[in-house]
Scaffold this motif. Structure first.
Motif, PDB file in Angstrom:
ATOM      1  N   ASP A  17       3.563  -3.841   3.531  1.00 15.01           N
ATOM      2  CA  ASP A  17       2.834  -3.417   2.734  1.00 15.01           C
ATOM      3  C   ASP A  17       1.655  -4.373   2.241  1.00 15.01           C
ATOM      4  O   ASP A  17       1.346  -5.415   2.910  1.00 15.01           O
ATOM      5  CB  ASP A  17       3.928  -3.198   1.430  1.00 15.01           C
ATOM      6  N   GLU A  18       1.119  -4.207   1.181  1.00  7.93           N
ATOM      7  CA  GLU A  18      -0.207  -5.086   0.873  1.00  7.93           C
ATOM      8  C   GLU A  18       0.397  -6.382   0.615  1.00  7.93           C
ATOM      9  O   GLU A  18      -0.620  -7.332   0.615  1.00  7.93           O
ATOM     10  CB  GLU A  18      -0.843  -4.367  -0.144  1.00  7.93           C
ATOM     11  N   GLN A  19       1.518  -6.537   0.140  1.00 10.08           N
ATOM     12  CA  GLN A  19       1.865  -8.082  -0.083  1.00 10.08           C
ATOM     13  C   GLN A  19       2.459  -8.874   1.318  1.00 10.08           C
ATOM     14  O   GLN A  19       2.899  -9.922   1.365  1.00 10.08           O
ATOM     15  CB  GLN A  19       3.169  -8.067  -1.051  1.00 10.08           C
ATOM     16  N   GLU A  35       5.306   9.199  -0.635  1.00  9.59           N
ATOM     17  CA  GLU A  35       4.607   8.644  -1.464  1.00  9.59           C
ATOM     18  C   GLU A  35       4.523   7.100  -1.478  1.00  9.59           C
ATOM     19  O   GLU A  35       5.576   6.821  -2.066  1.00  9.59           O
ATOM     20  CB  GLU A  35       4.698   9.350  -2.829  1.00  9.59           C
ATOM     21  N   GLU A  37       2.834   3.405  -2.141  1.00 13.75           N
ATOM     22  CA  GLU A  37       1.731   2.507  -2.789  1.00 13.75           C
ATOM     23  C   GLU A  37       0.978   1.652  -1.900  1.00 13.75           C
ATOM     24  O   GLU A  37       1.556   1.050  -1.069  1.00 13.75           O
ATOM     25  CB  GLU A  37       2.641   1.806  -3.851  1.00 13.75           C
ATOM     26  N   GLY A  38      -0.302   1.780  -2.134  1.00 15.48           N
ATOM     27  CA  GLY A  38      -1.046   1.072  -1.316  1.00 15.48           C
ATOM     28  C   GLY A  38      -1.207   1.350   0.024  1.00 15.48           C
ATOM     29  O   GLY A  38      -0.889   2.547   0.364  1.00 15.48           O
ATOM     30  N   VAL A  39      -1.963   0.716   1.002  1.00 12.89           N
ATOM     31  CA  VAL A  39      -2.153   0.977   2.146  1.00 12.89           C
ATOM     32  C   VAL A  39      -1.185   0.038   3.196  1.00 12.89           C
ATOM     33  O   VAL A  39      -1.528  -1.062   3.063  1.00 12.89           O
ATOM     34  CB  VAL A  39      -3.751   0.895   2.615  1.00 12.89           C
ATOM     35  N   LEU A  40      -0.618   0.879   4.019  1.00 12.78           N
ATOM     36  CA  LEU A  40       0.212  -0.035   4.909  1.00 12.78           C
ATOM     37  C   LEU A  40      -0.656  -0.647   6.012  1.00 12.78           C
ATOM     38  O   LEU A  40      -1.563  -0.248   6.405  1.00 12.78           O
ATOM     39  CB  LEU A  40       1.332   0.498   5.483  1.00 12.78           C
ATOM     40  N   ARG A  41      -0.133  -1.776   6.396  1.00  8.26           N
ATOM     41  CA  ARG A  41      -0.923  -2.696   7.538  1.00  8.26           C
ATOM     42  C   ARG A  41       0.062  -2.871   8.652  1.00  8.26           C
ATOM     43  O   ARG A  41       1.150  -3.194   8.579  1.00  8.26           O
ATOM     44  CB  ARG A  41      -1.293  -3.870   6.823  1.00  8.26           C
ATOM     45  N   ARG A  85      -3.781   0.391   8.245  1.00 14.70           N
ATOM     46  CA  ARG A  85      -4.843  -0.377   9.006  1.00 14.70           C
ATOM     47  C   ARG A  85      -4.228  -1.170   9.876  1.00 14.70           C
ATOM     48  O   ARG A  85      -2.797  -1.320   9.842  1.00 14.70           O
ATOM     49  CB  ARG A  85      -5.450  -1.338   7.695  1.00 14.70           C
TER      50      ARG A  85
END
Length: 180
Positions: A17-19, A35, A37-41, A85
């Motif tokens: 995740d974004e963190q 659903e 939260e945020g965009v996974l990387r 991303r």
């Protein structure tokens, strides 16, 4: 499947995740709209040439925009493209989340199938497939599904012959097709 033959191709790790915390990779095989939260990387485990289709860790299908555009042109239903991303890669990519589960594995025609039994001490998997090799499906059970995962063996991602041909004609990279 992901064609792992090219030595110059990239390999993606497990999504975070974004963190930077790893996310549950199995949620992408449940056949449900997610659903998030945020965009996974996706970390780049092995740098190389980007592919239009590849598996990240845990066989998570990751696609580039060309795949999304093709599926949109063909009006493919039962799929969710989750924005993601890849580290060091500017172009948008997506997790291909198949939303349909079909009970279609042909036990007799498949080379080998085994089911989870009570003595396996996995009540959460009781009655589901434990092993499937040389998988064959019963086309009569598939109906109008064009992309799906088979019930009980959701590690497989199956597409119709029509989609396969369209992907090949489009020249999409990274795919390897196995007839089932």
């Amino acid at each position: 499947m992901d064609d792992r033959q090219s030595p110059s191709r990239w390999h993606l790790g497990a999504p975070v995740d974004e963190q930077g915390q790893e996310v549950d990779p199995w949620q992408f095989k449940k056949g449900k709209v997610l659903e998030l939260e945020g965009v996974l990387r996706f970390p780049l485990d092995v740098p190389g040439e980007p592919l239009d289709y590849c598996w990240a860790a845990f066989s998570i299908p990751v696609v580039q925009g060309r795949v999304v555009q093709l599926f949109e042109r063909l009006h493919v239903q039962d799929v969710q493209f989750i924005p993601a991303r890849v580290e060091g890669h500017e172009a948008p990519c997506f997790i291909l989340n198949a939303l349909r589960i079909v009970r279609c594995i042909d036990d007799v025609r498949s080379r080998r199938v085994e089911y989870w039994k009570p003595e396996d001490n996995r009540p959460d998997k009781l009655g589901e497939y434990r092993v499937v090799s040389g998988m064959r499906i019963d086309p009569a059970r598939v109906g109008d599904a064009r992309i799906f995962r088979p019930w009980g063996w959701r590690v497989a991602l199956i597409i119709s012959e029509e989609l396969k041909q369209a992907m090949e004609q489009e020249g999409l990279t990274g795919t390897r097709f196995v007839e089932v």
